[in-house]
Structures are given as structure tokens and as C-alpha cells.
Write an enzyme that holds these catalytic residues in place. Structure first.
Site, PDB file in Angstrom:
ATOM      1  N   HIS A  87       2.085 -30.825  -7.674  1.00  0.00           N
ATOM      2  CA  HIS A  87       0.722 -30.426  -8.042  1.00  0.00           C
ATOM      3  C   HIS A  87       0.735 -29.689  -9.380  1.00  0.00           C
ATOM      4  O   HIS A  87       0.308 -28.529  -9.468  1.00  0.00           O
ATOM      5  CB  HIS A  87       0.108 -29.530  -6.966  1.00  0.00           C
ATOM      6  CG  HIS A  87      -0.319 -30.258  -5.741  1.00  0.00           C
ATOM      7  ND1 HIS A  87      -0.779 -29.609  -4.607  1.00  0.00           N
ATOM      8  CD2 HIS A  87      -0.370 -31.584  -5.456  1.00  0.00           C
ATOM      9  CE1 HIS A  87      -1.091 -30.506  -3.680  1.00  0.00           C
ATOM     10  NE2 HIS A  87      -0.840 -31.704  -4.172  1.00  0.00           N
ATOM     11  N   ASP A 191       1.745 -29.493   2.686  1.00  0.00           N
ATOM     12  CA  ASP A 191       2.602 -29.564   1.494  1.00  0.00           C
ATOM     13  C   ASP A 191       4.045 -29.846   1.893  1.00  0.00           C
ATOM     14  O   ASP A 191       4.720 -30.714   1.306  1.00  0.00           O
ATOM     15  CB  ASP A 191       2.554 -28.241   0.724  1.00  0.00           C
ATOM     16  CG  ASP A 191       1.299 -28.092  -0.124  1.00  0.00           C
ATOM     17  OD1 ASP A 191       0.585 -29.082  -0.334  1.00  0.00           O
ATOM     18  OD2 ASP A 191       1.040 -26.958  -0.581  1.00  0.00           O
ATOM     19  N   ILE A 414      -6.435 -20.225  -4.800  1.00  0.00           N
ATOM     20  CA  ILE A 414      -6.325 -19.414  -6.014  1.00  0.00           C
ATOM     21  C   ILE A 414      -7.692 -18.940  -6.494  1.00  0.00           C
ATOM     22  O   ILE A 414      -7.838 -17.796  -6.935  1.00  0.00           O
ATOM     23  CB  ILE A 414      -5.589 -20.205  -7.115  1.00  0.00           C
ATOM     24  CG1 ILE A 414      -4.103 -20.357  -6.737  1.00  0.00           C
ATOM     25  CG2 ILE A 414      -5.704 -19.507  -8.467  1.00  0.00           C
ATOM     26  CD1 ILE A 414      -3.286 -21.168  -7.713  1.00  0.00           C
ATOM     27  N   THR A 415      -8.709 -19.784  -6.375  1.00  0.00           N
ATOM     28  CA  THR A 415     -10.039 -19.354  -6.826  1.00  0.00           C
ATOM     29  C   THR A 415     -10.592 -18.232  -5.938  1.00  0.00           C
ATOM     30  O   THR A 415     -11.319 -17.361  -6.419  1.00  0.00           O
ATOM     31  CB  THR A 415     -11.021 -20.538  -6.835  1.00  0.00           C
ATOM     32  OG1 THR A 415     -11.000 -21.186  -5.566  1.00  0.00           O
ATOM     33  CG2 THR A 415     -10.656 -21.531  -7.921  1.00  0.00           C
TER      34      THR A 415
END
EC number: 1.18.1.6
Length: 498
Positions: A87, A191, A414-415
């Protein structure tokens, strides 16, 4: 644990003002006269929470100076060590963090472990405000028999291994088994499953396109992997999965693999998802289609030719890791069958009394990260795994703040952390304007570097990191990769001349 470089460091390279051994930080501050109106702020942790907090403070206060302390030798936290190596687009945020670190009002000090090399109280004495943004560096234990068997790992350690986290570089998981079980149904679980099942030829394609910075050691192990089947196990049902649609779609479309979803698990789901919020509804619709609809001709042919498979097991809770006959490694896992009780957010899984044994040679626990207490002077809630706070203000400790996972728990992307960190920065600046923080000058890093020097600790600067970064990129180019991460802290120090 980052190594220490025990050597005398010249005072001229620290600060023009020497702190005599007998002088406290408070006394040192009385002799500090430059930039008296400059708020000195310290951030502990250089992951997304730390950098976003620093970014907000620098943007919204034209004189603020922010120092970022990090226990690793290198910055960026989970962006570097947690984001999946396939990613690369997610890691572009590093460019923003680099701009922040290069500001003449920001400084980075790696290889400094707060709570060991310097105390939080010492930081509070040296700065007008301290923000704890050190994240969640531990994992939730399963607390079941057999958890200590070889072949059982936390997903956090496994991710650290393939992402080049120094403390996990010698993990060496045995991938010679046919079946792996991942406990947990969040994005990290997907993941890990995707990395385990990505065919070697697809890994080579990623390399050719310079789309992965996975470590060479992990790449070699994955090329030789015999894992063909991965089960992703959750205590509750499809409506409660914690992964997002992007990660699910990547699993469904993963070359050389096919999904194994039991249509029975999705009975009566159609009516229930109508009431869900749009993101959850889209996720459930994709799961439902994959599990119940007949694939088209092309997709059916792709699945038929797939040599690897993954599946979701619902309503199963780990009860015991089963050993091999010789007792030397994992041979399976015993799962308690569960059912749901409660409504909405109060829904919980309770055992029915039935159990099921699932053979496997690898167990990866992905049931959550958790924060650790950093210093005895900082309040900590061990049950919730967070620092007690009100809007980022640490309870009963004026001038001390927190942001990110250590503030709210290990949730979100993350946001989410960006928004949370901006809010903490906003609260801190409100307190500064309201006169709630110390008004006199504070010495900031000048005092802390003097303390570290007296304790034989050598901090790594951001310019030092850029030298290491250049070395990683150079080594990666030789291998056809964006970078080859340095794994050994001692080697990093040698490359920096220490």
C-alpha cells in the site's frame, strides 16, 4: 529497544549554554533569555498522531517551537512499520510529515525513550506543554492455554517482521504449514492474510513496479511459503466485522486465490443491512454478493484455477491452542462456538457450549493493539489502555496532553488520527491563549539534550534520518525496490559515525 551510544558529546554541538551537573532544569530556565515569547512544546512519538499534532501547532501559532521525541532511531511510526508494504500510496503522508520536520521551528530527536532516558516530569519542567502521542505499541494477549507454543505470533509482531521493525527482525515465522489461522476480523487481519497468500509471481510483479518495500528477509520467506489456506476468525457475525470495504475488495480480487464464505452465515442479512449506514451497507452488500451469488464465467474460471484460498469463520472464539504430538509446536486451535446477545453497540458474543477444532500450523492473533503506561507520573487506565483525558487534556496534570491511540484507544485509520490530533492541538493552543500554561521562558531541548548527554544517550536528528533514508533508497534501487529498510539499530548508528 533502541541501543545507546555511550560517549562524550561536545557541548558546542548541543547548546551554547552549559548546564552544570548540580543545576536543575528549573534553574536552567532562569538563565535562558532568547525567544522569551516562544512557546516551547514537546511531542512524544513521531507517528501520525505526533506529526499531525506538531503540524497543527506550527500552523496555528507563528512562534511556537515543537520538539518531537521518538524511541526508535527513525521517524513515522506505524506509517513506516504498520502500513502494508503493498500500500505505498498510504505512505505518501510521509512527505507531509517531512515538511513539518524540516521546519526551522521543529526538531526531531530519535533514539530517545521517554520514561527511561528522560522522565515526563523533566520534559514538563523544560517545556510549556508536553503532548504524549506514543501510540499503542503492545498487543492484546489471548490469555488461553497454548498461546506460548512456537508457531503462535501476534499480528503486530508479524507485521513488524515484514515491515522492518527492528525489534521483530529475528521473528523467523515457520511458513512450511498448509493452513494459517488469524484471530480477529479487522484491517490488520486482512492485511496479514493478503501478505501470506499473495502468490510469488505477483510479489515479483510488485517488485518490478517498485510497489513494495517489504524487507528482503520477509520476501525470501514468503517466496518459499507453503501456506495455501488462511482462515480469518471472529467472535461475532458478519454485521460486526471491523475491516473496511477496500481491504475486503483486495482480498476478493487477490490473484491466485478464491474466497470461502458459507452462505448460511449470511441468511436473513439482506433485510438487516438496509438500516445500516452507507459505508457498512456497501461492505455488507459486497460480502453478501461474494457469499451467495454465482460468479460470472470469467470469475468462476479464476476461482477454479486458484491454488490458494481464504475464508471468514464467524461466531467462533479461541479457547485453546492445540500442540503437535511432540508438544513442540502448534497443530491446531480449539474454538468455542458463540452466539450473540444484546442489541446494537451492546451486542456481545457468548459461548454456546459447543467447540470445534481447526487444524493449522500457524496462529496469528489480531485481536487488538494496546498502549503501555509511559511513566509513573502519568495517569493510565490499564483496563481501557489509554491515558485518562478530557478532550486531550490529561486528567489532573496541567500542561500535559495526549493525542492518537493513547488518547482514544487503537481505533480508526490515519485520517481519524489526524482529526483527533488536530483537536488536541487546538485545545492546547486555547489553553495557551487563556493563560493556563506557564508564562515564563522555558529552555526546551537545550536542557533535555544536556540531560541526555550526561546519561550517555545520543539523539538522532532529522538530518541523520535523511542520511539513513538515502542509504535505504540506494540499497532498494540495487534490488529494484523503493527502499530496503535498515533493520539493525547498531548498523544505523555506525552509518551515522557512532
Amino acid at each position: 529497544m533502541a541501543p545507546r551510544c555511550w560517549r562524550w558529546w561536545p557541548w558546542s554541538s548541543w547548546t551554547r549554554t552549559r548546564l552544570p551537573p548540580s543545576r536543575s532544569i528549573q534553574n536552567f530556565g532562569q538563565h535562558f533569555s532568547t525567544q522569551e515569547q516562544t512557546p516551547q512544546i514537546c511531542v512524544v512519538g513521531s507517528g501520525p498522531a505526533g506529526f499531525y499534532t506538531a503540524q497543527h501547532l506550527l500552523k496555528h501559532h507563528s512562534r511556537a517551537h515543537v520538539d518531537i521525541y521518538e524511541k526508535q532511531l527513525v521517524p513515522f511510526g506505524l506509517v513506516r512499520f504498520g502500513v502494508a508494504p503493498d500500500h505505498p500510496e498510504v505512505k505518501n503522508v510521509i512527505n507531509t510529515f517531512t515538511q513539518t520536520a524540516r521546519s526551522d521551528r521543529c526538531a526531531f530527536y530519535g533514539n530517545v525513550e521517554v520514561g527511561r532516558d528522560v522522565t515526563v516530569q523533566e520534559l514538563r519542567d523544560a517545556y510549556h506543554a508536553v503532548v504524549l502521542s506514543y501510540g499503542a505499541e503492545d498487543h492484546q494477549a489471548l490469555d488461553i492455554p497454548g498461546e506460548e507454543l512456537p508457531g503462535v505470533f501476534s499480528a503486530r509482531a508479524f507485521v513488524g517482521w515484514y515491515n522492518g521493525l527492528p525489534e521483530n527482525r529475528e521473528l523467523a515465522p515457520d511458513l512450511s504449514c498448509d493452513t494459517a489461522v488469524i484471530l480477529g476480523q479487522g484491517n490488520v487481519a486482512l492485511d496479514v492474510a493478503r501478505i501470506l497468500l499473495t502468490p510469488p509471481d505477483h510479489l515479483e510483479v510488485l517488485l518490478l513496479c517498485q510497489k513494495t518495500d517489504i524487507t528482503e528477509a520477509a520476501l525470501g520467506a514468503l517466496r518459499q511459503s507453503r501456506v495455501k489456506t488462511v482462515w480469518i476468525v471472529g467472535r461475532r457475525g458478519p454485521l460486526q466485522v471491523a475491516f473496511t470495504i477496500k481491504e475486503l475488495r483486495e482480498m476478493i480480487q487477490l490473484p491466485g486465490t478464491r474466497p470461502m464464505l458459507d452462505p448460511v452465515d449470511f441468511l436473513c442479512l439482506q433485510d438487516r443491512i438496509k438500516e445500516a449506514a452507507r459505508p457498512r451497507k456497501r461492505l455488507m452488500e459486497l460480502l453478501l454478493r461474494t457469499a451467495t451469488e454465482k460468479p460470472g464465467v470469467e470469475e468462476a474460471a479464476r476461482r477454479a484455477s486458484a491454488s490458494r484460498a481464504w475464508g471468514l469463520r464467524f461466531f467462533r472464539s479461541p479457547q485453546q491452542v492445540l500442540p503437535s504430538p511432540d508438544g513442540w509446536r502448534v497443530a491446531g486451535i480449539r474454538l468455542a462456538v458463540t452466539r450473540l446477545e444484546g442489541i446494537g453497540e451492546a451486542t456481545r458474543a457468548v459461548p454456546t457450549g459447543d467447540v470445534e477444532d481447526l487444524p493449522c500450523g500457524l496462529v496469528l492473533s489480531s485481536v487488538g493493539y494496546k498502549s503501555r503506561p509511559i511513566d509513573p507520573s502519568v495517569p493510565f487506565d490499564p483496563k481501557l489502555g489509554v491515558i485518562p483525558n478530557m478532550e486531550g487534556r490529561v486528567v489532573d496534570v496541567p500542561g500535559l496532553y495526549c493525542s492518537g491511540w493513547v488518547k482514544r484507544g487503537p481505533t480508526g485509520v490515519i485520517t481519524t488520527t489526524m482529526t483527533d490530533s488536530f483537536l488536541t492541538g487546538q485545545i492546547l493552543l486555547q489553553d495557551l491563549r487563556a493563560g493556563h500554561l506557564p508564562s515564563g521562558p522555558r529552555p526546551g531541548s537545550a536542557a533535555i539534550k544536556a540531560l541526555l548527554d550526561s546519561r550517555g544517550v545520543w539523539p538522532v536528528s532529522f538530518s541523520d534520518w535523511e542520511k539513513l533514508d538515502a542509504e535505504e533508497v540506494s540499497r532498494g534501487q540495487a534490488l529494484g525496490k523503493p527502499r530496503e529498510k535498515l533493520l539493525d539499530p547498531q548498523e544505523m548508528l555506525r552509518l551515522l559515525g557512532h
